[in-house]
Design an enzyme around this catalytic site. Sequence first.
Site, short mmCIF file in Angstrom:
data_model
loop_
_atom_site.label_atom_id
_atom_site.label_comp_id
_atom_site.label_asym_id
_atom_site.label_seq_id
_atom_site.Cartn_x
_atom_site.Cartn_y
_atom_site.Cartn_z
N SER A 9 -8.46 9.18 -0.51
CA SER A 9 -8.05 8.81 -1.78
C SER A 9 -8.62 9.89 -2.70
CB SER A 9 -8.60 7.42 -2.11
OG SER A 9 -8.25 6.99 -3.50
N HIS B 85 -7.37 0.79 -2.60
CA HIS B 85 -6.64 0.36 -3.70
C HIS B 85 -7.25 0.67 -4.97
CE1 HIS B 85 -2.56 -2.05 -3.48
NE2 HIS B 85 -2.42 -0.94 -2.70
N ASN C 140 -8.11 6.68 5.91
CA ASN C 140 -7.53 6.93 4.56
C ASN C 140 -8.22 8.04 3.65
OD1 ASN C 140 -7.35 5.67 1.39
ND2 ASN C 140 -5.63 5.66 2.24
N TYR D 94 -1.60 13.98 1.93
CA TYR D 94 -2.81 14.44 2.19
C TYR D 94 -2.99 16.27 1.94
CZ TYR D 94 -4.32 9.95 4.14
OH TYR D 94 -4.42 8.47 4.43
N ASP E 211 4.77 -1.17 8.22
CA ASP E 211 4.90 -1.88 7.11
C ASP E 211 5.20 -1.15 6.16
OD1 ASP E 211 1.91 -0.40 6.75
OD2 ASP E 211 2.05 -2.09 5.02
N HIS F 223 -1.19 11.28 -2.16
CA HIS F 223 -1.75 9.77 -1.23
C HIS F 223 -1.08 9.66 -0.02
CE1 HIS F 223 -2.77 5.45 -1.26
NE2 HIS F 223 -1.35 5.28 -1.02
N ASP G 57 -12.37 5.94 8.63
CA ASP G 57 -13.16 6.35 7.28
C ASP G 57 -12.02 6.04 6.38
OD1 ASP G 57 -11.92 8.73 7.01
OD2 ASP G 57 -13.07 9.34 8.81
N ASP H 73 -0.62 -3.19 8.06
CA ASP H 73 -0.84 -2.07 9.13
C ASP H 73 -1.42 -2.48 10.65
OD1 ASP H 73 -0.25 0.06 7.33
OD2 ASP H 73 -2.42 0.24 6.77
N GLN I 197 5.47 -6.39 -1.74
CA GLN I 197 4.80 -6.71 -0.84
C GLN I 197 5.34 -7.51 0.26
OE1 GLN I 197 0.99 -5.42 -0.62
NE2 GLN I 197 2.80 -4.01 -1.73
#
Length: 720
Positions: free
Chosen positions: A519, A84, A517, A37, A259, A34, A479, A106, A305
């Site tokens: 995932s 998420h 990102n 990469y 962040d 995550h 993307d 972000d 958060q």
Amino acid sequence: MSLTDSDHDLVVEELGREPTRAEAALFENLWSEHCAYRSSWPLLSAFDSEGDQVVVGPGDDAGVVSIPSDDGEEVYVTMGIESHNHPSYVDPFDGAATGVGGIVRDTLSMGAYPIALADSLYFGDFDREHSRYLFEGVVEGISHYGNCIGVPTVTGSTAFHDDYEGNPLVNVACVGLVDDPDRLVTAEAQEPGNKLLLVGNSTGRDGLGGASFASEDLAEDAETEDRPAVQVGDPYTEKLLIEANEALIDEGLIESARDLGAAGLGGASSEMVAKGGLGANIELTNVHEREPNMTALEYLLAESQERMCYEVRPENVERVREIADRYDLGASVIGEVTEGNYVCTFEGETVVDAPAAFLGDGAPYNDLPAEEPEEQPRDLPEGVALTDAFEAVVGSPNTASKEWVYRQYDHEVQVRTATPPGDDAAVLAVREAEKGLAFSSGADPNWTTAAPYEGARAVALENATNVAAKGAAPHAAVDCLNGGNPEKPDVYGGFKGIVDGLAEMCETLDVPVLGGNVSLYNDSVAGPIPPTPTLALVGVKDGYDAPPAAIQGDGDLLLVGARSLEGDAEARLGGSEYLAQFGGTDRFPESLANPDAFVDTLADVADDDATLATHDVSHGGLAVALAEMVTDEAGASVDLDAPSKGSPAGLLFGEQAGRVVIETTDASAVREAFDGVAPVYDLGSADGSGSLDVSLADGDLSYDAAEIAGLRDVIDRELD
């Protein structure tokens, strides 16, 4: 939490000793798929991030591009996107809500004010009760958080596919505005001696190990066992943080910012100083917390958060505290920037002492085998009546109206939304530059399941067509690349296909990809997800007016784009909703031969006074595009009777990318504009009938607007 044996050996070699428990956990999270990469980074060099408009490319919290204003001054637009996915399976409301919160922060970390959100959502079959439970919870989470913080959700997509049943995808993009280039901030620490401040919500134990959780396949018991890894959001605190961040930037108090997302405080603070080639001394007991007896590991890795890490000059610390207090936010001086290692102490003990660059970049990349997917054989369904096909495709949850989703979002807050949700792209008024910003986001799992490479090229072309249809020239993109377990060669092969396809088409369209990102490990007991390349793309135009998708009833209808259909009696249906409904396989159709010239010309034609309406032809094909254009006040008479143009099913339901329906009062001008660029076909004419009448070689179709609306409101009908 534990490091793998090979990673453990690397850490021991670098540190010259066994890692502490806190170090081992920090390395595990920062070296997870995550964050690091490890399986995807070797592929990402395929993307072109260069361009005169690019201010900040990949590697920061968000990408930044410039938009020249008419008076010669520049404003900057930020773009970011994140997933998420796993949290939204375990807890759909909080998982989706905190995805919104994370991508907004972000944006804040670049010194930008968030002006728009897009959500691209993917679930299992709509007929399944569990898929609907996830769908409703995710939409509720996005709407609650976005509405509370006052950032409009203006565009996106929703798709249903069997292979998302065990692992839905929630991809959220955010656009921000920096109205003065001097306000731009990055995540690169600037100078030793500067203080590090944690500003925002208090720290608890929620979200522990979220980064490593996101880097594993979902287990059968994930909905109960992994719930502690899901963060809990507070949008009202986020709104205060948005306004406090704006005040801090106004006064020039921030040197760099990050962040707190994946890997929490340890991730944000170590990445900041690593980017500046520096180190830090962190005192964890200084962190303002909301739970007693927290450990060093919990302070480091909790993903509570609504928190930001700021680098601040010593003389500005008290002013930052004052502004935080004004907005009822906590502010802790947790350490300072140094020229040494990244060091964390807790209750008099050093719990982390490692080079910051090694924490961030020391993980080795994976060299994984990839298998090319096999080409789909041709096996088309037979005996399907056109009326049955039309009603099934137009009434599919994939192509049906998504009004149930977007009517829950406040898309008018901030008063910038000139073209609202439900069109090909939203158009936002960037009054600071007197420009319109068109915004599109999405993917189609049917396309990339049938052909990962060519399907991803079509995804990029469709998003570019969406903004061009509103008169905007594509400007930049980010993307979100979603895949299954990369250790499976067939899965990794499909993932490689979507990376290469998306990169190739974006480069052809001259659209720099600013970042994004990845995932992976979106795999469950139900199997891997389809390779899913969500693209969020913006385009720029003069002014804010744009032709609508709905026909006006006063012009000729033209189909523009795609390769010539004349003599093509076997138009390809691969990846179409038609085949999803009736079974069968086919090779996915190749995209338009000259996509860059097509998109540029379309943007010019869409802005012409003679153009009354424009609508991209994509999911569901021409049948769905025409159905979406008909209203109670305006209808269309369409003639597809010429057999040389292809089979009725191919003409109506083929989903070749790079096509648009245009209603115009000057058809000859449209033909002239596209001469040598793309073919133009006469479809018929718009009228005031409020119905769609289609003539075909095998029979006619006729539906009025009310009947079409009845087919397209399946989601409303089933959920309300």
